[in-house]
Design a protein around this motif. Structure first.
Motif, PDB file in Angstrom:
ATOM      1  N   SER A 435       0.907  -1.256   0.169  1.00 38.39           N
ATOM      2  CA  SER A 435       0.055  -0.043   0.112  1.00 38.39           C
ATOM      3  C   SER A 435       0.825   1.257  -0.065  1.00 38.39           C
ATOM      4  O   SER A 435       0.553   2.340  -0.723  1.00 38.39           O
ATOM      5  CB  SER A 435      -0.869  -0.099   1.131  1.00 38.39           C
ATOM      6  OG  SER A 435      -1.825   1.029   1.327  1.00 38.39           O
ATOM      7  N   PHE A 438       2.494   2.388  -3.311  1.00 40.43           N
ATOM      8  CA  PHE A 438       1.659   3.132  -4.273  1.00 40.43           C
ATOM      9  C   PHE A 438       1.256   4.354  -4.043  1.00 40.43           C
ATOM     10  O   PHE A 438       0.554   5.128  -4.637  1.00 40.43           O
ATOM     11  CB  PHE A 438       0.539   1.972  -4.601  1.00 40.43           C
ATOM     12  CG  PHE A 438       0.836   0.868  -5.622  1.00 40.43           C
ATOM     13  CD1 PHE A 438       0.952   0.989  -6.980  1.00 40.43           C
ATOM     14  CD2 PHE A 438       0.948  -0.115  -4.692  1.00 40.43           C
ATOM     15  CE1 PHE A 438       1.234  -0.103  -7.685  1.00 40.43           C
ATOM     16  CE2 PHE A 438       1.183  -1.411  -5.734  1.00 40.43           C
ATOM     17  CZ  PHE A 438       1.401  -1.275  -7.087  1.00 40.43           C
ATOM     18  N   THR A 439       1.574   5.035  -2.602  1.00 38.18           N
ATOM     19  CA  THR A 439       1.127   6.082  -2.137  1.00 38.18           C
ATOM     20  C   THR A 439       2.337   7.054  -1.616  1.00 38.18           C
ATOM     21  O   THR A 439       2.168   8.187  -1.976  1.00 38.18           O
ATOM     22  CB  THR A 439       0.044   5.931  -0.889  1.00 38.18           C
ATOM     23  OG1 THR A 439       0.878   5.247  -0.083  1.00 38.18           O
ATOM     24  CG2 THR A 439      -1.217   5.214  -1.507  1.00 38.18           C
ATOM     25  N   SER A 515      -3.725   1.250  -3.831  1.00 38.89           N
ATOM     26  CA  SER A 515      -3.307   1.251  -2.468  1.00 38.89           C
ATOM     27  C   SER A 515      -4.564   1.111  -1.500  1.00 38.89           C
ATOM     28  O   SER A 515      -4.227   0.481  -0.416  1.00 38.89           O
ATOM     29  CB  SER A 515      -2.718   2.801  -2.384  1.00 38.89           C
ATOM     30  OG  SER A 515      -2.386   2.906  -1.000  1.00 38.89           O
TER      31      SER A 515
END
Length: 555
Positions: A435, A438-439, A515
């Motif tokens: 997660s 992707f952020t 995410s």
């Protein structure tokens, strides 16, 4: 006949680590006292009484009447031990003599005898994994060939039709296994597995492909319930954990084989047809191999086929262990002489606690995201910029096989519950890592490698416990009269949740982003840890009959 008396006392729980024994002779009759949990077993003459207090159950007792013939049998193990090297007690009624002997010499022989039959049953597990994984690499190419490229809805149905069929098959499998036996159900199961693969391989329309996937799904739904059920019922207690996890190992091998089979797709866009056709081969081998396998002695005994049960036990374990097996079966049968359970009995107060645990474990397994990772790892790797997405997916499959092989060696040492907790904690950590990749902008340049690393770590964690344990644990905790139906119900939950995830995963990702989806999977894993810690019991080192007598006392 002279009387023998056994008094068994110790600490509460499934793990039995200490024993204390004393032997006295009164009036020419030798008696023996052995230490265990809060369990009392007394045998006076021909009567055995077991009182147990386990897993929140109140003390309950039941009697098992044993005739003179059974009393003369050599009994290698009266109660389960927490290690493979247990001490055995042999009762000689005619002489009134009680002697200890090691039965470890039988363990190796019985293990070797049962392995070929486990291997044949695992052909069903290979097909289970292969049909799950084959669509991963083939979806893009079959979509072009069938004219559904860019249609996410129809592509989702191609994936999920298999799972809808599996939901139906899992319920059907329990009923068939109870009615016709485990062996005949395997033979019947090969029909949809082979026919479905043929329809998929020769499909020239999306409708035919969906029908083929539906038929395959019915086949793998039956095998998903049948394989762990058969393996648990024929496996010797001391290696049941290892052999039970072999089921998941072969599922992983099937998934890996499907991913590897997709490697030629880049050079041959029509190769996807060959990928589906390959599945016909193990279906045929399953029929041939199962023709030589014995039926489950437990099922035969439940049907009143005592002679056939003895013959099956001889084939599986050798002559030396037949008296032990038959005595266990007799004890359980006479302790609970109730008729076969119906579907509604699963929801009764007596059984619902254990049945709900089985359903919850499979629900957590699926909502934690494993099949979303398997189905769509190629697409996720591609979006993360990984150059060889198919090769990366094959790496994930290899990690699954390796992790499950490790779990097989730990299952009878560390226990089922501890592996489940460790597994879900590792999965939660991996999903949090994915997660963040992707952020968090600082990790953006490394998104590709992190995607591969996080996915591999997730699959490794899954394969250590969340993957193999539920299918192993459920046949252990369910009473024999509800075992097939309860396993089928639990697997129905597995396939229903699997179907929903396969159908809507891409749509949810498109709406919320990968995410947030991965973060949701991480939260599910944490909830699973809390549930397992409070509700799941440990079963290592106990025979199925002992577990049944502890968790499901006769009423």
């Amino acid at each position: 006949m002279q009387a023998s008396t056994y008094v068994v006392k110790g600490a509460i729980g499934f793990d039995i680590s200490k024993r204390r024994g004393t032997s006295t002779v009164v009036g020419g009759v030798r008696s023996r006292s052995l230490g265990f949990g809060n369990h009392v077993v007394r045998t006076v003459g021909c009567t055995q009484k077991l009182r147990t207090r386990c897993c929140g159950l109140d003390d309950s007792g039941f009697r098992v009447s044993m005739g003179a013939g059974i009393a003369r049998m050599g009994v290698d193990r009266m109660l389960g031990a927490s290690t493979a090297k247990y001490r055995s007690v042999r009762v000689q009624a005619s002489a009134g003599d009680l002697e200890d002997a090691s039965s470890s010499r039988h363990a190796g022989n019985s293990s070797a005898l049962v392995l070929p039959y486990v291997g044949v049953a695992c052909l069903g597990a290979i097909l289970f994994g292969y049909h799950l994984g084959v669509v991963n690499g083939a979806l893009e190419y079959l979509s072009r060939d069938l004219g559904i490229s860019g249609n996410a809805v129809l592509q989702g149905w191609v994936v999920s039709t298999l799972l809808a069929g599996a939901t139906v098959g899992s319920f059907t499998g329990g009923t068939l296994a109870d009615k016709f036996g485990r062996k005949k159900t395997f033979l019947l199961d090969a029909i949809p597995l082979a026919v479905g693969a043929f329809l998929c391989a020769t499909a020239h329309s999306v409708e035919t492909m969906m029908v083929g996937r539906l038929v395959c799904g019915i086949g793998i739904g039956i095998s998903s319930a049948l394989v762990p059920l058969y393996i648990s019922e024929i496996s010797p207690t001391e290696i049941r954990g290892a052999l039970g996890s072999v089921n998941q190992l072969f599922i992983c091998i099937g998934i890996l084989a499907a991913l590897v089979a997709g490697l030629p797709l880049a050079g041959d866009p029509l190769w996807w047809r060959t990928m589906f056709a390959i599945a016909i081969i193990p279906s045929v081998l399953l029929v041939l191999g199962m023709s030589f396998c014995p039926e489950s002695p437990r099922w035969l005994f439940q049907q009143g086929k005592i002679v056939e049960a003895e013959k099956a036990a001889t084939s599986l374990y050798g002559k030396e262990r037949v008296p032990e097996v038959m005595l266990d079966l007799t004890a359980t049968a006479q302790g609970s002489s109730e008729p076969e359970a119906g579907w509604l009995d699963l929801f009764s107060t007596r059984y619902w606690t254990m049945v709900s645990v089985g359903a919850a474990l499979f629900l957590f397994q699926q909502l934690a995201g494993i099949n979303a990772v398997v189905y769509y790892s190629t697409s996720v790797f591609r979006s993360a910029g990984v150059a060889s997405d198919v090769a990366a997916s094959a790496l994930v499959g290899a990690a699954n096989v390796i992790g499950t092989a490790v779990a097989s060696s730990l299952m009878d040492k560390k226990g089922r519950k501890s592996l489940l907790i460790t597994s879900f904690l590792g999965m939660a950590t991996s999903m949090l890592l994915l997660s963040l990749s992707f952020t968090w902008s600082a990790l953006a340049p490394y998104a590709g490698p992190i995607a591969v690393l996080g996915t591999v770590l997730y699959v490794l964690s899954f394969s250590l416990g969340a993957g193999p344990v539920p299918a192993l644990l459920l046949p252990e905790i369910f009473a024999s009269r509800i075992r097939a139906k309860a396993v089928a119900l639990s697997l129905g939950m597995h396939w229903a949740s699997n179907f929903v995830i396969g159908l809507y995963f891409l749509s949810v990702v498109n709406k919320f982003g990968i995410s947030k989806v991965y973060l949701g999977f991480a939260l599910v894993c944490i909830l699973a840890v809390l549930y397992i810690a409070g509700n799941v019991v440990e079963t290592k080192g106990r025979s199925l009959e002992e577990i049944e007598r502890a968790l499901n006392p006769a009423v």
